[in-house]
Each structure stands twice: as structure tokens, then as C-alpha cells.
Write an enzyme that holds these catalytic residues in place. Structure first.
Site, PDB file in Angstrom:
ATOM      1  N   GLY A  14       0.840  -1.204   0.000  1.00 29.17           N
ATOM      2  CA  GLY A  14       0.000   0.000   0.000  1.00 29.17           C
ATOM      3  C   GLY A  14       0.869   1.245   0.000  1.00 29.17           C
ATOM      4  N   ARG A  75       0.916  -5.223  -4.964  1.00 32.58           N
ATOM      5  CA  ARG A  75       1.061  -6.342  -4.030  1.00 32.58           C
ATOM      6  C   ARG A  75       1.229  -7.551  -4.950  1.00 32.58           C
ATOM      7  NH1 ARG A  75      -0.873  -4.042   0.836  1.00 32.58           N
ATOM      8  NH2 ARG A  75      -2.552  -2.545   0.540  1.00 32.58           N
ATOM      9  N   ASP A 106       5.122  -4.717   5.956  1.00 31.31           N
ATOM     10  CA  ASP A 106       5.744  -5.973   6.408  1.00 31.31           C
ATOM     11  C   ASP A 106       5.743  -7.079   5.353  1.00 31.31           C
ATOM     12  OD1 ASP A 106       3.061  -6.366   6.706  1.00 31.31           O
ATOM     13  OD2 ASP A 106       3.151  -7.039   8.796  1.00 31.31           O
ATOM     14  N   THR A 128       4.413   2.739   5.393  1.00 27.96           N
ATOM     15  CA  THR A 128       3.033   2.245   5.580  1.00 27.96           C
ATOM     16  C   THR A 128       2.300   3.151   6.548  1.00 27.96           C
ATOM     17  OG1 THR A 128       1.683   0.523   6.617  1.00 27.96           O
ATOM     18  CG2 THR A 128       4.003   0.541   7.238  1.00 27.96           C
ATOM     19  N   ASP A 130      -0.064   2.229   8.272  1.00 28.67           N
ATOM     20  CA  ASP A 130      -0.513   1.411   9.412  1.00 28.67           C
ATOM     21  C   ASP A 130       0.428   1.489  10.611  1.00 28.67           C
ATOM     22  OD1 ASP A 130      -2.673   0.615   7.974  1.00 28.67           O
ATOM     23  OD2 ASP A 130      -1.894  -1.352   7.449  1.00 28.67           O
ATOM     24  N   ASP A 132       2.732  -0.578  11.504  1.00 26.22           N
ATOM     25  CA  ASP A 132       2.643  -1.889  12.164  1.00 26.22           C
ATOM     26  C   ASP A 132       3.961  -2.662  12.102  1.00 26.22           C
ATOM     27  OD1 ASP A 132       2.588  -2.262   9.443  1.00 26.22           O
ATOM     28  OD2 ASP A 132       0.910  -3.669   9.441  1.00 26.22           O
ATOM     29  N   ARG A 174      -5.974  -2.909   9.323  1.00 27.96           N
ATOM     30  CA  ARG A 174      -6.587  -4.241   9.316  1.00 27.96           C
ATOM     31  C   ARG A 174      -6.193  -5.058  10.538  1.00 27.96           C
ATOM     32  NH1 ARG A 174      -6.375  -6.376   3.224  1.00 27.96           N
ATOM     33  NH2 ARG A 174      -4.561  -5.046   3.253  1.00 27.96           N
TER      34      ARG A 174
HETATM   35  O1  F6P Z   1      -1.602   0.422   3.604  1.00 35.75           O
HETATM   36  C1  F6P Z   1      -2.135  -0.483   4.533  1.00 35.75           C
HETATM   37  C2  F6P Z   1      -3.591  -0.485   4.409  1.00 35.75           C
HETATM   38  O2  F6P Z   1      -3.911   0.853   4.413  1.00 35.75           O
HETATM   39  C3  F6P Z   1      -4.482  -1.208   5.409  1.00 35.75           C
HETATM   40  O3  F6P Z   1      -4.740  -0.526   6.590  1.00 35.75           O
HETATM   41  C4  F6P Z   1      -5.725  -1.430   4.577  1.00 35.75           C
HETATM   42  O4  F6P Z   1      -6.532  -2.423   5.063  1.00 35.75           O
HETATM   43  C5  F6P Z   1      -5.142  -1.785   3.268  1.00 35.75           C
HETATM   44  O5  F6P Z   1      -3.946  -1.053   3.175  1.00 35.75           O
HETATM   45  C6  F6P Z   1      -6.033  -1.560   2.089  1.00 35.75           C
HETATM   46  O6  F6P Z   1      -5.257  -1.464   0.951  1.00 35.75           O
HETATM   47  P1  F6P Z   1      -5.679  -1.848  -0.515  1.00 35.75           P
HETATM   48  O7  F6P Z   1      -6.995  -1.225  -0.732  1.00 35.75           O
HETATM   49  O8  F6P Z   1      -4.598  -1.269  -1.336  1.00 35.75           O
HETATM   50  O9  F6P Z   1      -5.732  -3.335  -0.590  1.00 35.75           O
END
Ligand code: F6P
Length: 322
Positions: A14, A75, A106, A128, A130, A132, A174
Site C-alpha cells: 500500500g 502487491r 511488512d 506504511t 498502518d 505496524d 486491518r
Molecule cells: O496500507 C495499509 C492499508 O492501508 C491497510 O490498513 C488497509 O486495510 C489496506 O492497506 C487496504 O489497501 P488496498 O486497498 O490497497 O488493498
């Protein structure tokens, strides 16, 4: 590795505000020490497609304050297979790349570890919203996302106050409640729900009612997506409290926008340090911020555990929301 080496950079997972500042720092520092720099488009996916391009000083001009990542990101499922990693390492060597800087979360770190185990030099920087990743106080993009959430929450509070309403605001995260916790604390949320700490809808309702009894004109509940979804929560809460509850899902707005000064500086410091580490012949390292210093530590430590949510902050947010 000496200064004449060829260093590539990619952004993965992300996106997060400040990734462009990180790329810029890697490129300019590499060139400053006599190396050559390359960008890889679309993260590991682009790596598998040999989507390399040389990046000069001018190619990273004007990107410092731009959100997103101009290299693109993805991804990649293909990369996360033994064959994918082997192929990536073959492509990197075939392109005479001497070291790779990865900016991501991660999942990206796990891939980097596999490349490192194939004897390809890699350094990771946390990118990120997040926050995390274990071993670093913060990640590139987290501060900007917090500011975005705070700004949105203040706007919601204005209208919530005018109408004496309860709102549930859903933020990203998440598996990690850092965004919800820090944003909730900074924005003065009445209740913060995170995946790390269990809650019951009865307790949330009790918090809402307690605020109403002491004359609060609004109630703001901030929930991390991993702890529940705004619409379902609002319905349950409304049914229990006996009044309608409004919802706001901030979604991908949190991932965009110009990076804050903090994120630009963090990305710049880490990008330059990543180049230093590769030039010194180091590999398999994650960069982190600890006590205002940039530190390097083994990649595995970064993804084998989650960034621990600070229990004292959670408690503080609860006390201050009384
Ligand atoms: O970048 C991390 C994050 O923002 C998470 O908190 C979220 O659930 C996820 O990415 C959603 O990303 P995408 O819509 O790109 O799958």
C-alpha cells in the site's frame, strides 16, 4: 560495496505519503557518493518484468511534496513464491544492480528477506500508514495519515455538535490499531476501538450515554477497520442507545495527500541511510526511528512481530475522553 555501485529502489504494498521523498533521497544520495541509481516500477511486480529505469538528479525534482509514489506500487503474488524470488534475483544480477532499497510494509519486508537469503543485498525502509512494523517508532506516511484523520474528525465534530449526534468514524488498520489510537487521541475521540483490545457494544453504548449525561453535545467513536466496520457498529450502537448513529468511512483518503514535514524528513534521512548501508556492504537490514535516531536492525525482527500498541496511550485516551 564502493561508491561506484548501481543501486535500485522500489516501492511496494500500500502506498504511503512520503514514498516519493524516500525515492528522491535514495537517488540523490547514491549519485552524491558516485553511484548510479535506478527506479523499479510497480514494486516486485515490475521487478519481475524488468521494469527498470535510470534515475538522475532531475528525475526526482519536484517529487518531495507529492503524495503516492511516482514509481507505482503493487502487491505481487508472483514474487512471493520460491520461483519468483529466484527470478527476481536473477533479473537484478543480470541488470548489474548491486543493491536494492525497498520502501514498504511488512509483506514487502518478507520478500526482501528472501532476496537477502539469495545473497542479494537489500535494505528496507518502513513505508506504511498502518505503522505496524516492529522495531521502529514510526513509519513513513503515518504522521501524514494521522493529520488527515484529525482534520476529517474535526470537521465531523463540528456537525456532530450542531446536531447533537453520535458518529462512528472508520479508519484503516486491518491488523493494527495504531492509526485509530493516535488519531483518536489527537482528535479527542470519545471512544477508540482497535483490534488489539476487545470491546463490547454495551461498553461503547455506556460511554456514549455517560457523555450525554454530563452534557456532551456529540460523541465520536473512532474504529480501526480491523476492530469492526462503521455501518454495522452504528446500527448496533443505535439500536442499543436508542438514537440514530451516523457513519464516516475515511478509506483511501488516508493514503493520499502531500506528506507532512515530519514524513519528508523521516523519508529523507532513511533514504540516505539505506544507501550508506548498501555502500558499506551491509544487507538484510530494516531501518527504523528510535529516540530520534535512524537505526538499522535485522529484517526478521521487523516482520516477525507486530509493532506493539502502547497500552499507556490507550489508557490515556480513555481517561482524557471522560
Ligand atoms: O496500507 C495499509 C492499508 O492501508 C491497510 O490498513 C488497509 O486495510 C489496506 O492497506 C487496504 O489497501 P488496498 O486497498 O490497497 O488493498
Amino acid at each position: 560495496m564502493d561508491g561506484g555501485k548501481r543501486i535500485a529502489v522500489l516501492t511496494s504494498g500500500g502506498d504511503s505519503p512520503g514514498m516519493n521523498a524516500a525515492i528522491r533521497a535514495v537517488v540523490r544520495k547514491t549519485i552524491a557518493v558516485g553511484g548510479e541509481s535506478f527506479g523499479i516500477e510497480r514494486g516486485y511486480e515490475g521487478l519481475l518484468e524488468s521494469a527498470f529505469r535510470p534515475l538522475g538528479l532531475g528525475d526526482v525534482g519536484g517529487v518531495l511534496d507529492r503524495g503516492g509514489t511516482f514509481l507505482g506500487t503493487s502487491r505481487s503474488e508472483r514474487f512471493h513464491t520460491p520461483e519468483g524470488v529466484q527470478e527476481a534475483s536473477r533479473i537484478l544480477r543480470g541488470s548489474r544492480i548491486d543493491g536494492l532499497v525497498i520502501v514498504g510494509g511488512d509483506g514487502s519486508y518478507r520478500g526482501a528477506q528472501e532476496l537477502h537469503e539469495c545473497d542479494f543485498p537489500v535494505i528496507c525502509m518502513p513505508g506504511t500508514i498502518d505503522n505496524d512494523i516492529a522495531g521502529t517508532d514510526t513509519a513513513i506516511g503515518f504522521d501524514t495519515a494521522l493529520n488527515t484523520i484529525c482534520d476529517a474528525t474535526s470537521k465531523v465534530r463540528d456537525t456532530a455538535s450542531s446536531h447533537e449526534r453520535t458518529f462512528v468514524i472508520e479508519v484503516m488498520g486491518r491488523y493494527c490499531g495504531a492509526l485509530a489510537l493516535y488519531a483518536g487521541l489527537a482528535a479527542g475521540a470519545d471512544c477508540i476501538l482497535v483490534p488489539e483490545y476487545p470491546y463490547t457494544i454495551q461498553n461503547v453504548c455506556a460511554t456514549v450515554e455517560q457523555g450525554m449525561r454530563r452534557g456532551k453535545k456529540h460523541t465520536i467513536v473512532v474504529v480501526a477497520e480491523g476492530a469492526g466496520h462503521a455501518f454495522g457498529l452504528a446500527e448496533d450502537l443505535g439500536a442499543l442507545c436508542g438514537h440514530s448513529v451516523k457513519t464516516v468511512v475515511l478509506g483511501h483518503i488516508q493514503r493520499g495527500g502531500a506528506p507532512s514535514a515530519f514524513d519528508r524528513i523521516l523519508a529523507s534521512r532513511m533514504g540516505a541511510r539505506a544507501v550508506d548501508e548498501l555502500m558499506a556492504g551491509n544487507s538484510g537490514l530494516a531501518l527504523g526511528l528510535r529516540r530520534s535516531d535512524i537505526v538499522a536492525y535485522p529484517l526478521q525482527e521487523a516482520y516477525e512481530e507486530h509493532h506493539q500498541l502502547k497500552a499507556d496511550l490507550y489508557e490515556l485516551a480513555r481517561v482524557l475522553a471522560l
